[in-house]
Enzyme design. Structure first.
Site, PDB file in Angstrom:
ATOM      1  N   SER A 136       0.860  -1.178   0.000  1.00 55.04           N
ATOM      2  CA  SER A 136       0.000   0.000   0.000  1.00 55.04           C
ATOM      3  C   SER A 136       0.902   1.235   0.000  1.00 55.04           C
ATOM      4  O   SER A 136       1.697   1.422   0.916  1.00 55.04           O
ATOM      5  CB  SER A 136      -0.866  -0.071   1.266  1.00 55.04           C
ATOM      6  OG  SER A 136      -1.686   1.055   1.386  1.00 55.04           O
ATOM      7  N   LYS A 162      -1.182  -0.995  -4.465  1.00 53.30           N
ATOM      8  CA  LYS A 162      -2.355  -0.190  -4.070  1.00 53.30           C
ATOM      9  C   LYS A 162      -1.872   1.226  -3.827  1.00 53.30           C
ATOM     10  O   LYS A 162      -0.892   1.450  -3.115  1.00 53.30           O
ATOM     11  CB  LYS A 162      -2.961  -0.807  -2.809  1.00 53.30           C
ATOM     12  CG  LYS A 162      -3.879   0.097  -2.011  1.00 53.30           C
ATOM     13  CD  LYS A 162      -4.683  -0.743  -1.015  1.00 53.30           C
ATOM     14  CE  LYS A 162      -4.771  -0.094   0.348  1.00 53.30           C
ATOM     15  NZ  LYS A 162      -5.495  -0.934   1.318  1.00 53.30           N
ATOM     16  N   LYS A 164      -2.888   5.031  -2.523  1.00 53.17           N
ATOM     17  CA  LYS A 164      -3.847   5.828  -1.767  1.00 53.17           C
ATOM     18  C   LYS A 164      -4.213   7.057  -2.598  1.00 53.17           C
ATOM     19  O   LYS A 164      -3.326   7.706  -3.169  1.00 53.17           O
ATOM     20  CB  LYS A 164      -3.223   6.272  -0.440  1.00 53.17           C
ATOM     21  CG  LYS A 164      -2.967   5.123   0.517  1.00 53.17           C
ATOM     22  CD  LYS A 164      -4.275   4.534   1.005  1.00 53.17           C
ATOM     23  CE  LYS A 164      -4.040   3.584   2.161  1.00 53.17           C
ATOM     24  NZ  LYS A 164      -5.321   3.021   2.636  1.00 53.17           N
ATOM     25  N   ASP A 189      -7.177   3.250  -3.357  1.00 50.47           N
ATOM     26  CA  ASP A 189      -7.926   3.260  -2.098  1.00 50.47           C
ATOM     27  C   ASP A 189      -8.265   4.699  -1.715  1.00 50.47           C
ATOM     28  O   ASP A 189      -7.367   5.495  -1.420  1.00 50.47           O
ATOM     29  CB  ASP A 189      -7.098   2.586  -0.991  1.00 50.47           C
ATOM     30  CG  ASP A 189      -7.866   2.441   0.325  1.00 50.47           C
ATOM     31  OD1 ASP A 189      -9.010   2.922   0.413  1.00 50.47           O
ATOM     32  OD2 ASP A 189      -7.310   1.823   1.267  1.00 50.47           O
ATOM     33  N   GLU A 214     -10.979   0.727  -3.821  1.00 53.75           N
ATOM     34  CA  GLU A 214     -11.311   0.463  -2.415  1.00 53.75           C
ATOM     35  C   GLU A 214     -11.964   1.685  -1.755  1.00 53.75           C
ATOM     36  O   GLU A 214     -11.481   2.805  -1.896  1.00 53.75           O
ATOM     37  CB  GLU A 214     -10.024   0.071  -1.671  1.00 53.75           C
ATOM     38  CG  GLU A 214     -10.238  -0.405  -0.237  1.00 53.75           C
ATOM     39  CD  GLU A 214      -8.934  -0.933   0.400  1.00 53.75           C
ATOM     40  OE1 GLU A 214      -8.029  -1.342  -0.348  1.00 53.75           O
ATOM     41  OE2 GLU A 214      -8.824  -0.908   1.628  1.00 53.75           O
ATOM     42  N   ASP A 239     -13.880  -1.575   2.628  1.00 52.77           N
ATOM     43  CA  ASP A 239     -12.975  -1.706   3.768  1.00 52.77           C
ATOM     44  C   ASP A 239     -13.721  -1.169   4.994  1.00 52.77           C
ATOM     45  O   ASP A 239     -14.428  -1.916   5.685  1.00 52.77           O
ATOM     46  CB  ASP A 239     -11.680  -0.924   3.464  1.00 52.77           C
ATOM     47  CG  ASP A 239     -10.690  -0.857   4.616  1.00 52.77           C
ATOM     48  OD1 ASP A 239     -11.023  -1.275   5.727  1.00 52.77           O
ATOM     49  OD2 ASP A 239      -9.553  -0.362   4.425  1.00 52.77           O
ATOM     50  N   LYS A 263     -10.279  -7.196   7.327  1.00 52.28           N
ATOM     51  CA  LYS A 263      -9.184  -6.923   8.266  1.00 52.28           C
ATOM     52  C   LYS A 263      -9.577  -7.499   9.617  1.00 52.28           C
ATOM     53  O   LYS A 263     -10.604  -7.089  10.190  1.00 52.28           O
ATOM     54  CB  LYS A 263      -8.961  -5.419   8.414  1.00 52.28           C
ATOM     55  CG  LYS A 263      -8.457  -4.732   7.156  1.00 52.28           C
ATOM     56  CD  LYS A 263      -8.198  -3.251   7.386  1.00 52.28           C
ATOM     57  CE  LYS A 263      -7.752  -2.593   6.088  1.00 52.28           C
ATOM     58  NZ  LYS A 263      -7.607  -1.134   6.214  1.00 52.28           N
ATOM     59  N   GLY A 291      -4.602  -4.767   6.197  1.00 53.43           N
ATOM     60  CA  GLY A 291      -3.871  -4.527   7.434  1.00 53.43           C
ATOM     61  C   GLY A 291      -4.072  -3.104   7.909  1.00 53.43           C
ATOM     62  O   GLY A 291      -4.631  -2.265   7.194  1.00 53.43           O
TER      63      GLY A 291
HETATM   64  O1  OSB Z   1      -7.336   1.692   4.300  1.00 56.84           O
HETATM   65  O2  OSB Z   1      -6.119  -0.011   4.149  1.00 56.84           O
HETATM   66  C1  OSB Z   1      -6.311   1.103   4.610  1.00 56.84           C
HETATM   67  C2  OSB Z   1      -3.242   2.192   6.620  1.00 56.84           C
HETATM   68  C3  OSB Z   1      -3.794   3.136   7.448  1.00 56.84           C
HETATM   69  C4  OSB Z   1      -5.131   3.421   7.330  1.00 56.84           C
HETATM   70  C5  OSB Z   1      -5.924   2.768   6.390  1.00 56.84           C
HETATM   71  C6  OSB Z   1      -5.376   1.805   5.568  1.00 56.84           C
HETATM   72  C7  OSB Z   1      -4.010   1.532   5.667  1.00 56.84           C
HETATM   73  C8  OSB Z   1      -3.299   0.591   4.808  1.00 56.84           C
HETATM   74  C9  OSB Z   1      -2.194  -0.176   5.470  1.00 56.84           C
HETATM   75  O3  OSB Z   1      -3.487   0.521   3.612  1.00 56.84           O
HETATM   76  C10 OSB Z   1      -1.888  -1.450   4.839  1.00 56.84           C
HETATM   77  C11 OSB Z   1      -1.001  -2.306   5.712  1.00 56.84           C
HETATM   78  O4  OSB Z   1      -1.219  -2.408   6.939  1.00 56.84           O
HETATM   79  O5  OSB Z   1      -0.085  -2.919   5.166  1.00 56.84           O
HETATM   80 MG    MG Z   2      -8.481   0.704   2.878  1.00 59.43          MG
END
Ligand code: OSB
Ligand code: MG
Length: 369
Positions: A136, A162, A164, A189, A214, A239, A263, A291
C-alpha cells in the site's frame, strides 16, 4: 480457563517514513496491546487495531481502552471462559467497538494456541502454505515520487500495487502509473474521501483497468456504494464499511461491492473474520486480507487468517520492519518473491520480545478481577 488479569500496554512506534492517506498523515503508530493472564498460568497477547484518532472509523485507542476497562474486561474477568465463542458471547452486550473486542479475542486465541500446542493457522482452519502480498503506497508529494515508490515496490517483489488517493489526487496519478506500467495489478484506495457528488469523477477511473477501487465513499455507507457499483465497471472493494459479518451480508444483499477487504482487527476478531470469509465463499465474492499498520503481534493473526481457502487476491501484509525500526517480535517475517510463509509452529508463530515492547511503551494499565 479463568482469565484473572489484563495488562493494557500502549506502545508508540515511530514510522521510518510517514504514511499519508486521504484523512491524514501517520508519523508514528500508537498501538494498544493487550496481555491476558489466566489462573492456569498462561498468558496471551492481542493487538487492538485502532489508531490514535477517530479518523479511519470511529474507534480510537483511548476509547477502546476505556471500553475494555469499564465494560468488556469486567464481563469476563474471573469467569470460566472455555473458548473464543464463549468470550465473544460474553462481550456481545457491548454495541460496536469491534476493535476492542478483537484485541481480547486475539489474546485468548494466543493462549489457546499455546495451551493446545497448535498453530493459529491450524486453529483458524487455514489451508494455504504461503500468502501472496501486495503493498500500500501512501499519497506522495509528486507524481515522480509516486512512480519511484511503485518501482521500488515492484523491485521488492510485491505482487499488487495499491495507491492511496483523495479528491484531486486520483485519475492523473493512475494515468501516469498506467503509462509506465500498462499491465501491473493496480488498485486505488479512497479511504472514504468521496461523496455522491463525485460520481462523475469516480466513473472516469474505469479507463485504468484497475483490479478494484477500495472504499471511495463514507465509512458507514452501503447504499451509495451500491449505486456507484451499478454505474461503475471497476469492482468496488469495501474496507471501512464492513465492521462485522452483518455489514457484509447487507453489502452483498444490495450489491455495494464485488470484493471485500477483510481486516481481522476491524471486523471484531477472528470469528467474525471467518464468518465473512465463509459468506463470501458462498456468494463467490473474492476476498483479501487487509492490514492497519500493525506490529508483528497483530500481523501474526492477519497472516494466519489470510491462509483461509477463499483468499485469492494479494494481502496488504508488508513486513512491520518496513514501517518500524524494530518489531515487537524477534523473528518478524520477510517477504520472498512477493510471498510469506505462514507459520505452522505452535502458538503465535513468532517470538514476542517484551524488552522491545517495554522500550516503546508510553502507557500501561492493569485491570484485575
Ligand atoms: O485503508 O487499508 C487502509 C493504513 C492506514 C489506514 C488505512 C489503511 C491503511 C493501509 C495499510 O493501507 C496497509 C497495511 O497495513 O499494510
Ligand atoms: Mg483501505
Amino acid at each position: 480457563m479463568i482469565i484473572t488479569k489484563a495488562e493494557l500496554i500502549t506502545v508508540a512506534l515511530p514510522l521510518k517514513k510517514s504514511f499519508t492517506v486521504s484523512f491524514g498523515t501517520f508519523k508514528e503508530r500508537v498501538s494498544l496491546l493487550v496481555k491476558l493472564y489466566t489462573k492456569e498460568g498462561l498468558t496471551g497477547f492481542g493487538e487492538c487495531a485502532a489508531f490514535q484518532f477517530p479518523t479511519y472509523i470511529p474507534c480510537f485507542t483511548d476509547e477502546e481502552q476505556l471500553v475494555m476497562k469499564n465494560f468488556l474486561l469486567p464481563a469476563v474477568l474471573g469467569k470460566n471462559v472455555g473458548n473464543c465463542s464463549e468470550l465473544k458471547a460474553h462481550l456481545a452486550f457491548v454495541k460496536g467497538h469491534g476493535m476492542a473486542k478483537a484485541a481480547l479475542e486475539f489474546a485468548l486465541w494466543h493462549i489457546i494456541a499455546v495451551q493446545q500446542k497448535k498453530s493459529l493457522k491450524a486453529l483458524f482452519g487455514g489451508t494455504q502454505t504461503t500468502i501472496v502480498v501486495g503493498t500500500s503506497i501512501g499519497i506522495q508529494n509528486s507524481i515522480e515520487a509516486t512512480l519511484d515508490e511503485v518501482e521500488k515496490a515492484l523491485q521488492a517483489g510485491y505482487k499488487r500495487i495499491k495507491i492511496k488517493i483523495k479528491r484531486g489526487w486520483d485519475g492523473h496519478v493512475a494515468r501516469a502509473i498506467r503509462q509506465k506500467y500498462p499491465d501491473i495489478p493496480l488498485m486505488l484506495d479512497g479511504n472514504a474521501d468521496y461523496a455522491p457528488e463525485d460520481f462523475e469523477d469516480l466513473l472516469t477511473l474505469d479507463e485504468f483497468n484497475l483490479l478494484m477501487l477500495e472504499q471511495p465513499l463514507a465509512y458507514n455507507d452501503l447504499v451509495y456504494h451500491a449505486e456507484l457499483q451499478k454505474q461503475m465497471k471497476t469492482p468496488i472493494c469495501l474496507d471501512e464499511s464492513i465492521l462485522d459479518s452483518e455489514d457484509a451480508k447487507r453489502a452483498l444483499l444490495i450489491g455495494s461491492c464485488r470484493v471485500i477487504n477483510i481486516k481481522p482487527g476491524r471486523v471484531g476478531g477472528a470469528l467474525e473474520f471467518i464468518a465473512i470469509h465463509d459468506l463470501c465463499t458462498l456468494h463467490r465474492i473474492p476476498v483479501w486480507c487487509g492490514g492497519l499498520l500493525e506490529t508483528g503481534i497483530g500481523r501474526a493473526f492477519n497472516l494466519a487468517l489470510a491462509s483461509l481457502p477463499n483468499f485469492s487476491l494479494p494481502a496488504d501484509m508488508s513486513s512491520p520492519l518496513e514501517f518500524f525500526e524494530e518489531d515487537m517480535v524477534d523473528d518478524s517475517y520477510t517477504i520472498v518473491n512477493g510471498e510469506i510463509k505462514v507459520p505452522t509452529k505452535p502458538g503465535l508463530g513468532f517470538t514476542i520480545n517484551e524488552k522491545v515492547i517495554a522500550k516503546y511503551t508510553v502507557g500501561r494499565e492493569v485491570v484485575s478481577a
